[in-house]
Each structure stands twice: as structure tokens, then as C-alpha cells.
Design an enzyme around this catalytic site. Sequence first.
Site, PDB file in Angstrom:
ATOM      1  CG  ASN A 126     -15.871 -37.865  49.472  1.00 59.66           C
ATOM      2  OD1 ASN A 126     -16.803 -38.256  48.791  1.00 59.66           O
ATOM      3  ND2 ASN A 126     -15.027 -36.923  49.079  1.00 59.66           N
ATOM      4  N   GLY A 127     -15.719 -41.298  52.308  1.00 55.34           N
ATOM      5  CA  GLY A 127     -15.162 -42.046  53.435  1.00 55.34           C
ATOM      6  C   GLY A 127     -15.972 -43.301  53.694  1.00 55.34           C
ATOM      7  CD1 TRP A 166     -13.164 -45.926  42.710  1.00 51.59           C
ATOM      8  CD2 TRP A 166     -13.289 -46.625  44.829  1.00 51.59           C
ATOM      9  NE1 TRP A 166     -12.402 -47.068  42.829  1.00 51.59           N
ATOM     10  CE2 TRP A 166     -12.471 -47.515  44.117  1.00 51.59           C
ATOM     11  CE3 TRP A 166     -13.521 -46.865  46.179  1.00 51.59           C
ATOM     12  CZ2 TRP A 166     -11.867 -48.621  44.705  1.00 51.59           C
ATOM     13  CZ3 TRP A 166     -12.924 -47.967  46.768  1.00 51.59           C
ATOM     14  CH2 TRP A 166     -12.100 -48.836  46.027  1.00 51.59           C
ATOM     15  CG  HIS A 194      14.827 -68.278  42.244  1.00 48.67           C
ATOM     16  ND1 HIS A 194      15.630 -69.330  42.647  1.00 48.67           N
ATOM     17  CD2 HIS A 194      15.652 -67.241  41.998  1.00 48.67           C
ATOM     18  CE1 HIS A 194      16.892 -68.920  42.664  1.00 48.67           C
ATOM     19  NE2 HIS A 194      16.933 -67.663  42.265  1.00 48.67           N
ATOM     20  CB  CYS A 249     -16.124 -40.185  46.812  1.00 48.50           C
ATOM     21  SG  CYS A 249     -16.526 -41.911  46.936  1.00 48.50           S
TER      22      CYS A 249
END
Length: 621
Positions: free
Chosen positions: A101-102, A75, A517, A2
Site C-alpha cells: 500500500n502507498g 485502488w 455572481h 488498498c
Amino acid sequence: MCGIVGYVGAKEAAPFLIRGLQQLEYRGYDSAGIATLKPSEPIKIAKVAGRVSQLSQIVERQTVSGTIGIGHTRWATHGPATTENAHPHIGGSGLVTIVHNGVIENYESLKAGLLAKDYQFRSQTDTEVVAHLIADRLRDLTSSGSGEITVQHCIDAVQSTIAQLRGTYGLLVMFRDFTDLLIAARCGSPLVIGVSKSEQFIASDTSPLVGHTDRIIYLADHQVAVIRPESIQVLHRDQGRIRPNIQALSSETQDSGLDGFAHFMLKEIYEQPQSIRNALRGRLDKDNATAHFGGLNLTTQQLRSIQRIILTGCGTSWHSALVGEYLLEELARIPIEVEYASELRYRNPPTDHNTLVFGITQSGETADTLAALREMKRKGHHALAICNVIGSSIAQEADGGIYLHAGPEIGVASTKAFTSQLTVLTMLALYFGRLRHLSFEAGLRIIERLEELPELVERALECHSQVKQIAQQFADASTFLYLGRHYNFPTALEGALKLKEISYIHAEGYPAAEMKHGPIALVDQHTPSVVIVPQGPVYDKVLSNLQEVKARGGPVIAIVDHFDPQVDRLADKVIQIPECDDFLQPVVASVPLQLLAYEIALLRGCDVDKPRNLAKSVTVE
Ligand code: AGP
């Protein structure tokens, strides 16, 4: 993740906000919005579930005017990318407008309290909760007096709101009653103020500020800034009013645009000879056959007594750490531990006081890397950063470190930062080696090889047209395998990450010998394997692994550094890179892998610089 922008002054805010959001779009690009304010007029908001270019068209159609404004590019964390969830968000029917933001971890309980007071929510975001909380506090503060809202009420409302928040935030708040006041608050999510005489600029990183001012204030955690056209006041949660630390804006943050390249990623791939030169500049010392770093902030004696190094980071930076492990163990004989920062922050590894920690990060803002370094610092370790972005949170919080000087990396897929990290780690291994057992001659030889590196990368770029053709043949594959050993095991991981993040093709990197493997079960004629098989101690071993893939009908793209008729016969496609010592192969071999991912993503019509679901800096946990 963001991006935030803000403006308060005498000019129209919208042009700065839109341009700033375009520059911050690499941080998040699900949705975007701006809000502006004019005296005695209702707030104007334009939002879109889409890119800033779409927002810009909306802003042109509607008049979003005013000399104060805030903006955001998102975002998504809480709630999908919709117009309702896009910021800015309004609190208290327009009393306050905020961008954030956050992540607010306790938003649900806070929201329950507001719902009980009949606050209406238009979005699913944690941010709208914060907007209502500030408005609610503002109402409480003014209810007993004349009802008039003062600047002090606004400050108090923000401060008492953030005291209730758990989580991370960079907040920018605009108030209905003030066209000359913005309040910013930070805890774990960066904010920078661009200082000027009669106007102020705010952004979540320095890129939008370039060209507007050359003086900046990095807001630190638990600080609140009261920003007015002609003044900035900074308040600290525990210390009250403090003197802001005004710094010069580094010219390294200036980005010259696309310079004729179709995408930032391509430009950044091609910048690598220069970014590697920048990383090397002034750090190699032939007289003493070692390297020098200005900012480790430890004495030679302390560095000599280091008995273990932890290298930590995320994504591509974690891949660099893996190469660093090989380099430091080989050249400096120091035990190395590589840890995902997201794991290290919650682990409790037994460490002694001679353990040194390096956080590797392009952005300097990755939440997990920052938290891991903080945790290691709390335990008393010297925590250093290998970082690209000057003045970033990690650069500021680390006890010291090394800058990459790669210049701005805008493409979400990291390219030049990766090869610069490897260059710095090689110099670091040389430095530690020379403090211990590494001979003068061996040190000098490493320096000579490092000096050749920019030219080797330049020559590696010559494979571009061949890679383009190869991409056409394999662009429809739905799974890729990337195989390498020793130094080139991390190269394989990085090649696979580049492909998956920008082309959305499933890709896995493996140490080539691990194939038998399990993963070899994936091999069939539709699953190409990119096998990194340059000369070196494990050449024959990787060649055997390549044969195992071929024996099961898997197409092979081989990355070699010399002509070998056997590889030529076995592999479907062969890309030749310049020959170099094995410890530099991850840098040189990464070039065709970056180009392959780029060309395949283009052919699949993907948005190379802004791949879906991603953001450039991951500032949430
Ligand atoms: C790389 O291509 C990625 N976009 C991502 O893995 C990135 O390397 C990671 O998020 C770490 O970022 P940092 O280096 O800025 O800390």
C-alpha cells in the site's frame, strides 16, 4: 487506499485472506489477489481485475492452498486496474512475493537500475519494482556464501531495500524458501498485526482481525516486523530491536454487518441517532453547563490562552470544519481558520504559539490530513485530532484529541461520521465558550438542545419515503445545485458531495447569495436546486435566493423546518425536517440530503457503497 492481509500459522491461509479482503474492500476495489505457499511447491497466486467476490470464485476453482499467505485489494495508482497490475507481485522469478500500500515516488529511477540488470516487468506498478529490489538484494547477500537463504538474509534484504525507497509504504513480504516467515514494513501506510499463540494475522486495519485475536500490535513508521507462527520480532530503523507494544483490540472496531439494510450507507444513515448519542455520552456536564473531553492534553489555562484555531481535513471532514468555524466563532468567539489539509501541508501560514490545530478525520488515515498535522507539529503547535477510528495513524500521532465513537463507517460516502463530527464540534464550541464569555444559562441551553439532537435526527429520518418519491422525479437530471447560507452553506456543500460521489451526477454547493455572481447562469428547467431554507437569521435572504431560481424556471426542492405558504407555493417539492436551533440545523438537514443522494444513486443503478474511482480512506497524496 488498498487493503493488505496476511496469515502465517497452521491453518489454510486462503479463507482468512478472502474474508479479510472482503472486510477491507471499502479501502479499494479495482482489483484483488492472494498468494499462498506450501513447502517445496511453487507459489500459488490468484488475481482478478474486479471485486473480491470474483477473486473468491477463482480461489474456489483453483486450489490456492498453504498455511502462509498474503492478499491485497487495490485502488489503482500506477497503471490501470488490470490483472497484471493487481497485487501480489513477484520479484526475482518467485524468490519473493509482496503486497504493498502507498506510493513509491522514486520507482522510475529504481526500475531503470533493475532493467539494466535484465529484470523483466509484468506490470506497470511501483510495487513490482520493490519486489525485484528485495529479490535482487537477497541474491547479492547470498551470492558469496553457500547460496542458502537464511531468515537474516531476508530481513537484511527488506531493510536495505526500504532504505532506498522514497514515498509511503505498508509492505508485506513472503519468501519462496520459508513457509513460516512474513516480513512487514511500514512508512506512512498502516499495518496491524493480530497476535496469537501459534498463528499471526496481518492487516492494514483492524477489521479483518476481529474474531481471530484480541491482541494487536500497530506497526509504527520505520518499523519492520519479522512474523513467524510463534513469534513476532519488531525492528526499528534507528533503534534496532524494540519491544512490541501489544494492545487490546477495541470492541468498537467490530462491525455487525448489514443488519437487514440493503447497503452500509443506508444502515449508517439510520444509525445516526445512536452514533450521535455515542458522541454525546459522558461529555455533557449540566452542573457546570459545559462539555468535557478526556484527551485534549492541555491545561485549562493553556486552553484559555488559545487565540486562534486552525481546523483542517479533507472532503466531508473539511465540510465539518466549515460548520465548526461558524460554531466556534459564534459560541466561543475564537478566530478560526479552515484549511484543506492538502493545501495546509504546503502552505506556510504565519502562526503564533497560541494557535491550536484540529485535524478532522473519520478514518484517521487520510495522508493529507496526517501530513498537515505533522507539519503543524513541526512548527510547535499542539495538533489534535477529531477522529473516528481508534488506534489509526492520526489518532496515534496527534498530541491528543476526541474520538467520535460512531462505530465503523463502511460506506464510502461518509454519513454518520459527518453528523458525529458536527456533534463533537458543537460540544467543543460550548467548552471553549464556557472557558471564555459564554454564560451558564447559554451553556445550559446548548446542552439541552444537544440532548434533543438524537431524537430530532430520528424524526428527520421519517422523510425517507417522501424523499424516495422526489428522487424518482429528479434522478435523470444531469446537474444539481445545492444552496444554503450561514450554518447551512457547508450543509449545501456536503449535500452536493454526497450526490456526486455516489450517483455521478454533477452537483455544486454554493452559499445561496453567490448564485447571482455566476452559477445562476446554469439554472434552467432541467437543473434542480436543493435549497436549504429553515428558520433562522438568514431565512428571508435564502427565500429571496429561492425566488431568483424559480424566476429563471429552475425546479426547486426546498428543505424547510416549518410550513410556509410562500415556500409551498414556490417550490416544486418541500421536505419538512424538525425545527431546531440554527447551530444544529446542519446535522438535521443533512439527513434528507443523504437519503436523496442514496435514492437517486439506487435509481441510476450505481454501486452505493463502492462508488467508482473512490476509496474509503485516501492514504495517498
Ligand atoms: C466523504 O463522503 C468522502 N468519501 C471523502 O470526502 C472523505 O470525507 C475524505 O476522504 C476524508 O476522509 P477522512 O474523514 O477519513 O479523513
